[in-house]
Enzyme design. Structure first.
Site, PDB file in Angstrom:
ATOM      1  N   GLU A 140       0.842  -1.189   0.000  1.00  0.00           N
ATOM      2  CA  GLU A 140       0.000   0.000   0.000  1.00  0.00           C
ATOM      3  C   GLU A 140       0.881   1.244   0.000  1.00  0.00           C
ATOM      4  OE1 GLU A 140      -2.621   0.773   3.368  1.00  0.00           O
ATOM      5  OE2 GLU A 140      -3.839   2.077   2.138  1.00  0.00           O
ATOM      6  N   GLY A 274       3.537   2.281  10.660  1.00  0.00           N
ATOM      7  CA  GLY A 274       3.199   1.684  11.944  1.00  0.00           C
ATOM      8  C   GLY A 274       2.750   0.243  11.811  1.00  0.00           C
ATOM      9  N   ALA A 275       1.826   0.008  10.889  1.00  0.00           N
ATOM     10  CA  ALA A 275       1.302  -1.337  10.681  1.00  0.00           C
ATOM     11  C   ALA A 275       0.561  -1.361   9.352  1.00  0.00           C
ATOM     12  CB  ALA A 275       0.345  -1.717  11.811  1.00  0.00           C
ATOM     13  N   MET A 276       0.329  -2.557   8.829  1.00  0.00           N
ATOM     14  CA  MET A 276      -0.323  -2.680   7.526  1.00  0.00           C
ATOM     15  C   MET A 276      -1.276  -3.866   7.527  1.00  0.00           C
ATOM     16  SD  MET A 276      -0.717  -1.603   4.466  1.00  0.00           S
ATOM     17  CE  MET A 276      -1.949  -2.403   3.443  1.00  0.00           C
ATOM     18  N   GLU A 277      -2.502  -3.606   7.060  1.00  0.00           N
ATOM     19  CA  GLU A 277      -3.610  -4.551   7.222  1.00  0.00           C
ATOM     20  C   GLU A 277      -3.711  -5.650   6.178  1.00  0.00           C
ATOM     21  OE1 GLU A 277      -3.855  -1.321   6.269  1.00  0.00           O
ATOM     22  OE2 GLU A 277      -5.496  -0.994   4.857  1.00  0.00           O
ATOM     23  N   HIS A 310      -7.101  -1.455  15.093  1.00  0.00           N
ATOM     24  CA  HIS A 310      -7.163  -0.674  13.851  1.00  0.00           C
ATOM     25  C   HIS A 310      -7.004  -1.589  12.629  1.00  0.00           C
ATOM     26  CE1 HIS A 310      -6.183   3.075  11.454  1.00  0.00           C
ATOM     27  NE2 HIS A 310      -5.709   2.130  10.669  1.00  0.00           N
ATOM     28  N   GLU A 311      -5.957  -2.383  12.650  1.00  0.00           N
ATOM     29  CA  GLU A 311      -5.683  -3.228  11.475  1.00  0.00           C
ATOM     30  C   GLU A 311      -6.732  -4.322  11.302  1.00  0.00           C
ATOM     31  OE1 GLU A 311      -3.733  -1.815   9.598  1.00  0.00           O
ATOM     32  OE2 GLU A 311      -2.684  -0.552  11.053  1.00  0.00           O
ATOM     33  N   HIS A 314      -9.766  -3.121   9.512  1.00  0.00           N
ATOM     34  CA  HIS A 314      -9.568  -3.061   8.059  1.00  0.00           C
ATOM     35  C   HIS A 314      -9.874  -4.389   7.368  1.00  0.00           C
ATOM     36  CE1 HIS A 314      -8.052   0.927   7.458  1.00  0.00           C
ATOM     37  NE2 HIS A 314      -6.941   0.764   8.136  1.00  0.00           N
ATOM     38  N   GLU A 333     -11.422   4.694   5.022  1.00  0.00           N
ATOM     39  CA  GLU A 333     -11.002   3.468   5.695  1.00  0.00           C
ATOM     40  C   GLU A 333     -10.094   3.735   6.880  1.00  0.00           C
ATOM     41  OE1 GLU A 333     -11.586   0.852   1.729  1.00  0.00           O
ATOM     42  OE2 GLU A 333      -9.589   0.910   2.651  1.00  0.00           O
TER      43      GLU A 333
HETATM   44  N1  BES Z   1      -3.231   1.179   5.856  1.00  0.00           N
HETATM   45  C1  BES Z   1      -2.481   1.894   6.823  1.00  0.00           C
HETATM   46  C2  BES Z   1      -1.016   1.933   6.539  1.00  0.00           C
HETATM   47  C3  BES Z   1      -0.627   2.662   5.289  1.00  0.00           C
HETATM   48  C4  BES Z   1      -1.315   3.744   4.829  1.00  0.00           C
HETATM   49  C5  BES Z   1       0.470   2.245   4.608  1.00  0.00           C
HETATM   50  C6  BES Z   1      -0.926   4.379   3.670  1.00  0.00           C
HETATM   51  C7  BES Z   1       0.863   2.881   3.469  1.00  0.00           C
HETATM   52  C8  BES Z   1       0.178   3.950   3.002  1.00  0.00           C
HETATM   53  C9  BES Z   1      -2.656   1.286   8.205  1.00  0.00           C
HETATM   54  O1  BES Z   1      -3.902   0.762   8.443  1.00  0.00           O
HETATM   55  C10 BES Z   1      -2.435   2.402   9.176  1.00  0.00           C
HETATM   56  O2  BES Z   1      -3.272   3.272   9.270  1.00  0.00           O
HETATM   57  N2  BES Z   1      -1.266   2.393   9.836  1.00  0.00           N
HETATM   58  C11 BES Z   1      -0.846   3.443  10.722  1.00  0.00           C
HETATM   59  C12 BES Z   1      -0.825   2.972  12.122  1.00  0.00           C
HETATM   60  C13 BES Z   1      -2.192   2.869  12.661  1.00  0.00           C
HETATM   61  C14 BES Z   1      -2.223   2.215  13.991  1.00  0.00           C
HETATM   62  C15 BES Z   1      -2.907   4.194  12.759  1.00  0.00           C
HETATM   63  C16 BES Z   1       0.542   3.840  10.305  1.00  0.00           C
HETATM   64  O3  BES Z   1       1.237   3.034   9.732  1.00  0.00           O
HETATM   65  O4  BES Z   1       0.906   4.995  10.573  1.00  0.00           O
HETATM   66 ZN    ZN Z   2      -5.442   2.213   8.669  1.00  0.00          ZN
END
Ligand code: BES
Ligand code: ZN
Length: 835
Positions: A140, A274-277, A310-311, A314, A333
């Site tokens: 993503e 931070g993380a990826m779903e 959060h993840e 998703h 989302e």
């Molecule tokens: N889908 C996002 C991560 C993302 C967004 C990756 C856009 C690349 C481009 C994920 O669900 C997310 O929101 N991650 C956050 C951490 C979350 C706990 C709020 C992040 O990675 O900052």
């Molecule tokens: Zn997210």
């Protein structure tokens, strides 16, 4: 801490793929057996449907060699046509040409390709844990195309059958469970995974490396595993336990069961965000998945549970139902997930009191940048996926989830849930647009105004300041409310209007909505409150659900003080009152002394974590401005003011945790102790922080500078951690920020090279380091720096940072004298009265 930022872009459709060719099934084979050489080979068949006759197929591909191309027409013959390929670098496309036209109907595209396993933390990239090498994907928003040629837009959903060859010693994971495993050449296995449900390319994932795991099953029999680097699996048990409760919670709340039979969550040692779903294979930065016994576990548990929640949200909202295109995608989302993570954590761990913390952690943080002239609406158009990296910031996440919180409160939790679950049911395995969600919520709540209210919050930037007046007439009270955009520098902009539902509580009923007003977007409105005694105070914005600030006349504010002191007002309301006064002072609309007095009068006995977090953050903002004070004793006076304010709560909290203490008390203790400056010796800190602290305490500037250089170049410090380390040092004190700024200017080319010109990290360097200054000279330096290193990607950030420096300078010019006087007098009085 992984905030991102935004740039306005035109909506030229040129980068988009044609809808003449629709993929339905990818069979992807990745040979990762040459991991050590950092290369991979792949083959790919894609079932496609051609709608109109054509002699070319255009799909996305970047940094890949495509070595063989074939096309087989299912309709007629089994002859395989050979194609040739050209790349369009800028559009990140491969243009495949055939000598013969391809007829409408179904066909299959065959590709062989190879590429490099990169170290940029996206696409198919390398990870390293100790000496052992691994690899992992982050697709993503638009990085799948770096790993295999594909139709890399969220609306081209397809099934994926993935096969991976890798060395026998390595764990190899993908979205789906393994279907079969066979021996390959040279000590390898070939893993074939089950076919995925129909889904978007950005959710495809695979992870290869040395991992340990722990596992459990949730009540619906979904197999959940947490993978960690070798030996750390026990640190994953909190996340595992949490996921096992949250997954069924969502299944129940949404009314749709989790569609896969397994869920893996992997702590990846090198991770960009931070993380990826990824569907069925969620990846995390280690600090967001692991709870390690030594470092402040309570705070970490909160963070981990929010990120996991959060993840997992998703998996439905994003993976099952996906937005058509990127602007809607993150808006809807990620903002939705950022709201519902609180709902889920509150369900699983009510003792965290997490909703209260929402106001200081999420609402308050988005209201700061959204008050800048250079803010942006949360709904914006985007041209290509790589530009998504520019639009994730505390405004999009924070304001978006605050808007959802507002809607939820406005239409009620049952209507909200029903609307949501109808929406998910209708668009499962499909793509959709934000408006479809709003209309389901309108229908479920029988409220046709919903989307017109909403658009005032999502389609325009900023939020209003409500100026309130009251007049008692017998048993009634006339309230006048005027709205105008709230701007952090105190300037006026009267062009924007909002539609605002307002809940009001009173002294007799401090914890419920006694009056509900609705501002319909007019400049000024009057309301008559019935049956209210003259001694009853009123407070607008019950529970701080609204996104606006309230300017009360002094008399109304003073009337509220007892309700704060005796804590009949809720923590969210106590938070809200002082946060508004602070923001008004910072904007020059009230004296800062009003704020400092209010704290002494009403918050000395405060014990709530959320309220303290907000107060302390604001006080440290002012403190960091005083790093640039004109008068030499301001900083000192201020420090003694803060210590005095903290004294009660400090004395109340003992050093060691009590047996049955709430989790907030534990966090509060660490925050208060930290602020009292007594935290330095505690051994509970991460090594990196200790290093940084030591660093900022070196007296010799050149030593500090050398240390920074070491930090930057040390191979032990991961690329993912540079920004954090840097900002921590900069935020420490004036010298810290000056040294970082010097370093940043001198090494800018290197920094840009490391991340790439369009990487969101650059935005953070720009916004977080010089953003701490408070003088004209520094602001000139920043301006000149930018003239020397122009980059359109950073335009908004530079404007924001200059605006911020200016506001901080204005605070000093407007308020330092009066604050200094107030503090001197108070302090003298105190010293003498003690004698
Ligand atoms: N889908 C996002 C991560 C993302 C967004 C990756 C856009 C690349 C481009 C994920 O669900 C997310 O929101 N991650 C956050 C951490 C979350 C706990 C709020 C992040 O990675 O900052
Ligand atoms: Zn997210």
């Amino acid at each position: 801490n992984f905030t991102r930022s935004i740039t306005k872009v035109s909506n030229a459709p040129i980068h988009r793929l044609s809808t003449n060719i629709i993929p339905s099934h990818y069979r992807l084979y990745i040979d990762a057996s040459q991991l050590e050489e950092l290369i991979f080979q792949g083959t790919l068949d894609i079932d496609i449907q051609i709608k109109e006759i054509t002699d070319e197929i255009i799909l996305n591909s970047v940094n890949l060699n495509i070595t063989q191309i074939g096309f087989q027409d299912n309709n007629f013959t089994s002859i395989i046509l050979n194609g040739s390929v050209k790349f369009n670098q800028e559009y990140e496309q491969a243009i495949i040409k055939f000598h013969q036209p391809l007829n409408p109907g179904n066909g299959r595209l065959y590709l062989s390709f190879n590429g490099k396993i990169n170290d940029r933390l996206n696409g198919f990239y390398r990870t390293q844990s100790g000496d052992s090498l691994g690899a992992c994907t982050q697709f993503e928003p638009g990085y799948a195309r770096q790993a295999f040629p594909c139709f890399d837009e969220p609306s081209f959903k397809a099934n994926f059958t993935i096969t991976i060859r890798s060395h026998k010693n390595l764990t190899t994971l993908s979205n789906m469970p393994v279907k079969s495993k066979s021996n390959g050449e040279n000590d390898t296995y070939v893993y074939e995974f089950e076919t995925t449900p129909i889904m978007s390319t950005y959710l495809v994932a695979y992870v290869i490396g040395y991992y340990d795991y722990i596992e459990t099953r949730d009540i619906n029999n979904v197999l959940i595993r947490v993978y960690t680097s070798i030996g750390k699996q026990n640190q994953g048990s909190f996340a595992l336990k949490t996921a096992a409760k949250i997954l069924p919670f969502y299944a129940d709340y949404f009314g749709i069961k989790y569609p896969l039979s397994k869920l893996d969550m992997v702590a990846v040692s090198d991770f960009g965000s931070g993380a990826m779903e990824n569907w069925g294979l969620v990846t995390y930065r280690e600090t967001y998945l692991l709870v390690n016994g030594h470092t402040s576990p309570q705070k970490t548990k909160q963070d981990v549970s929010l990120v996991v929640a959060h993840e997992l949200a998703h998996q439905w909202f994003g993976n099952l139902v996906t937005m058509q295109w990127w602007n809607d995608l993150w808006l809807n989302e990620d903002n939705f997930a950022s709201w519902i993570e609180f709902l889920a954590v509150d369900y699983v761990y009510p003792e965290f009191d997490i909703w209260t913390q929402f106001v200081s952690d999420t609402l308050a943080t988005c209201m700061v940048p959204d008050a800048l002239h250079n803010s942006h609406p949360i709904e914006m158009s985007i041209e290509k996926p790589t530009e998504i990296d520019e639009i994730f910031d505390e405004i999009t996440y924070g304001k978006g989830s605050s808007v959802i919180r507002l809607i939820h409160a406005y239409i009620g939790s049952e209507a909200f849930r029903r609307g949501l679950s109808n929406y998910l049911a209708e668009y499962s395995y499909k793509n959709t647009i934000t408006d479809n969600l709003w209309s389901h919520l309108s229908r479920a709540s029988n409220n046709s105004h919903l989307s017109s209210i909403l658009s005032t919050w999502t389609k325009q930037m900023g939020y209003p300041l409500l100026t309130v007046k009251e007049k008692q007439k017998g048993n009634e009270r006339l309230i006048t409310i005027e709205q105008m955009r709230f701007l952090a520098d105190g300037t006026k902009d009267d062009r924007l209007r909002w539609k605002i539902p307002i809940d009001i509580c009173t002294k007799s009923s401090p914890n419920e909505s006694v009056y509900q007003l609705y501002l319909n977007g007019e400049k000024k409105q009057e309301f008559l409150l019935e049956k209210i005694s003259s001694t009853d105070w009123i407070k607008l914005n019950l529970f701080s659900v609204g996104i606006y600030r309230v300017d009360y006349p002094q008399s109304m504010l003073e009337a509220l003080t007892p309700g704060i002191n005796d804590q009949t007002l809720s923590p969210q309301d106590r938070f809200n009152i002082q946060a508004d006064v602070f923001a008004l002072a910072r904007a020059g609309r009230r004296g800062y002394v009003d704020y400092l007095k209010l704290l002494r009068q009403a918050y000395k006995h405060e014990e709530n974590l959320t309220v303290w977090k907000s107060i302390l953050r604001q006080l440290s903002d002012l403190g960091s401005i005083f790093e640039y004070a004109y008068l030499n004793n301001t900083k000192l006076l201020y420090q003694s003011y803060v210590c005095d304010l903290l004294l009660n709560i400090y004395n109340k909290l003992t050093w060691d945790s009590l047996p049955n203490e709430s989790s907030q008390a534990i966090i509060l203790r660490s925050i208060i102790l930290l602020n009292m400056g007594l935290y330095l010796k505690s051994d509970a800190q991460e090594e990196r922080l200790i290093l940084l602290n030591a660093l900022s305490h070196f007296d010799d500037e050149s030593l500090q500078y050398q240390a920074l250089d070491f930090l930057w170049n040390a191979t032990q410090v991961r690329k993912q951690d540079h920004l954090n380390a840097f900002s921590a040092l900069a935020a420490h004190n004036r010298r810290g920020s000056e040294i970082c700024w010097k370093y940043m200017r001198e090494n800018w080319e290197k920094i840009v090279q490391l991340y790439g010109e369009h990487d969101s990290h650059l935005i953070h360097y720009i916004e977080h380091i010089p953003g701490l200054f408070a003088s004209v000279e520094r602001s000139e330096e920043v301006r000149k720096f930018y003239i020397a290193h122009p980059n359109p990607f950073l335009d908004r950030s530079i404007k924001k940072v200059l605006e911020q420096i200016n506001i901080r300078r204005l605070v000093l010019e407007r308020h330092e004298q009066s604050i200094n006087q107030f503090l001197s007098v108070t302090l003298i009085n105190e010293r003498f009265s003690r004698v």
